[in-house]
Design an enzyme around this catalytic site. Structure first.
Site, PDB file in Angstrom:
ATOM      1  N   ARG A   7       0.798  -1.180   0.000  1.00 11.88           N
ATOM      2  CA  ARG A   7       0.000   0.000   0.000  1.00 11.88           C
ATOM      3  C   ARG A   7       0.853   1.262   0.000  1.00 11.88           C
ATOM      4  O   ARG A   7       0.430   2.312  -0.436  1.00 11.88           O
ATOM      5  CB  ARG A   7      -0.910  -0.010   1.248  1.00 11.88           C
ATOM      6  CG  ARG A   7      -2.024  -1.065   1.156  1.00 11.88           C
ATOM      7  CD  ARG A   7      -2.854  -1.110   2.424  1.00 11.88           C
ATOM      8  NE  ARG A   7      -2.101  -1.675   3.513  1.00 11.88           N
ATOM      9  CZ  ARG A   7      -2.084  -3.000   3.794  1.00 11.88           C
ATOM     10  NH1 ARG A   7      -2.759  -3.845   3.078  1.00 11.88           N
ATOM     11  NH2 ARG A   7      -1.398  -3.460   4.809  1.00 11.88           N
ATOM     12  N   ASP A  44      14.789  -0.892   1.350  1.00 16.94           N
ATOM     13  CA  ASP A  44      15.558  -1.104   2.564  1.00 16.94           C
ATOM     14  C   ASP A  44      16.590  -2.205   2.246  1.00 16.94           C
ATOM     15  O   ASP A  44      17.625  -1.928   1.648  1.00 16.94           O
ATOM     16  CB  ASP A  44      14.552  -1.495   3.648  1.00 16.94           C
ATOM     17  CG  ASP A  44      15.127  -1.556   5.045  1.00 16.94           C
ATOM     18  OD1 ASP A  44      16.166  -0.950   5.277  1.00 16.94           O
ATOM     19  OD2 ASP A  44      14.531  -2.216   5.912  1.00 16.94           O
ATOM     20  N   GLY A  81      16.171  -4.467   0.058  1.00 16.16           N
ATOM     21  CA  GLY A  81      16.067  -4.726  -1.381  1.00 16.16           C
ATOM     22  C   GLY A  81      15.442  -6.077  -1.681  1.00 16.16           C
ATOM     23  O   GLY A  81      15.145  -6.386  -2.834  1.00 16.16           O
ATOM     24  N   LYS A  95      17.195   3.516   1.594  1.00 14.55           N
ATOM     25  CA  LYS A  95      18.122   3.311   2.725  1.00 14.55           C
ATOM     26  C   LYS A  95      19.288   2.502   2.171  1.00 14.55           C
ATOM     27  O   LYS A  95      19.387   1.293   2.418  1.00 14.55           O
ATOM     28  CB  LYS A  95      17.426   2.527   3.840  1.00 14.55           C
ATOM     29  CG  LYS A  95      16.440   3.324   4.674  1.00 14.55           C
ATOM     30  CD  LYS A  95      15.929   2.458   5.831  1.00 14.55           C
ATOM     31  CE  LYS A  95      14.839   3.147   6.608  1.00 14.55           C
ATOM     32  NZ  LYS A  95      14.191   2.231   7.594  1.00 14.55           N
TER      33      LYS A  95
END
Ligand code: IMP
Ligand code: MG
Length: 185
Positions: free
Chosen positions: A45, A106, A108, A134
């Site tokens: 979402r 993050d 990945g 990140k």
């Protein structure tokens, strides 16, 4: 759920800074994909808020589809490559240039697994546009064509990103004060 003011450490990216950067990304994408069949694939979402604002800044004709993914095998704040597709695309992507739109990358793990799945359907191209990155947390390489902001390893919320599913609707990106926030079980 209590008021976010109780555990908002700082506003990391303001509403204006977000919108300014999104306008730049939209222009870049419009230039790069001019004359091509562009399909944005928004990851539910969290990616939806970014996707909607980005679409307003893309000046070329384009399509949008949604995908919902769920990650398994790790803690609440960590993902593994073990993802399940909860909602899949509704169209064939063979003749499309796919641009995946995500809120944050993050480790990945989530996105690299999505990319592998979509590649098997032979799109004309597949690229990634993430609002936040990140980069220091990356475990798996993800090809990033567009990035809004690189951020430090702090837990953030707002503008699509949730804190136990709350606060996605905030217009800015805030940092959570983990000493003040009590996670919901
Ligand atoms: P990855 O598979 O580790 O790259 O995880 C990416 C997903 O983790 C994102 O789509 C977010 O749903 C979630 N995530 C990672 N960092 C944060 C954060 O700081 N706040 C909220 N959600 C996050
Ligand atoms: Mg997400």
């Amino acid at each position: 759920m209590e008021d976010y003011q109780n555990f908002l450490k700082e506003i990391l990216i303001s509403k204006d800074d977000l919108q300014e950067r999104i306008a730049e990304l939209g222009e870049e994408i419009s230039r790069d994909y001019a004359g091509k069949e562009l399909l944005l694939v928004s990851i539910l979402r969290g990616g939806v808020f970014f996707t909607v604002d980005l679409m307003k800044k893309i000046s070329i004709p384009h399509l949008v589809e949604f995908m919902a993914i769920s990650s398994y095998g790790a803690g609440v704040r960590e993902s593994t490559g073990d993802v399940r597709v909860m909602l899949d695309l509704q169209i064939n992507i063979r003749d499309k240039h796919v641009l995946l739109v995500e809120d944050i990358i993050d480790s990945g793990n989530t996105l690299s697994s999505v990319i592998e799945r979509l590649k098997a359907r032979h799109p004309k191209s597949i690229e990634v546009c993430t609002l936040l990155d990140k980069a220091d947390r990356r475990e798996v390489e993800v090809p990033l064509k567009y990035r809004g902001f690189n951020i430090e390893d702090k837990f953030v919320f707002g503008y699509g990103l949730d804190l136990d599913e709350y606060f996605r609707g905030l217009p800015f990106i805030g940092v959570v004060d983990l000493e003040k926030y009590k996670p919901v079980d």
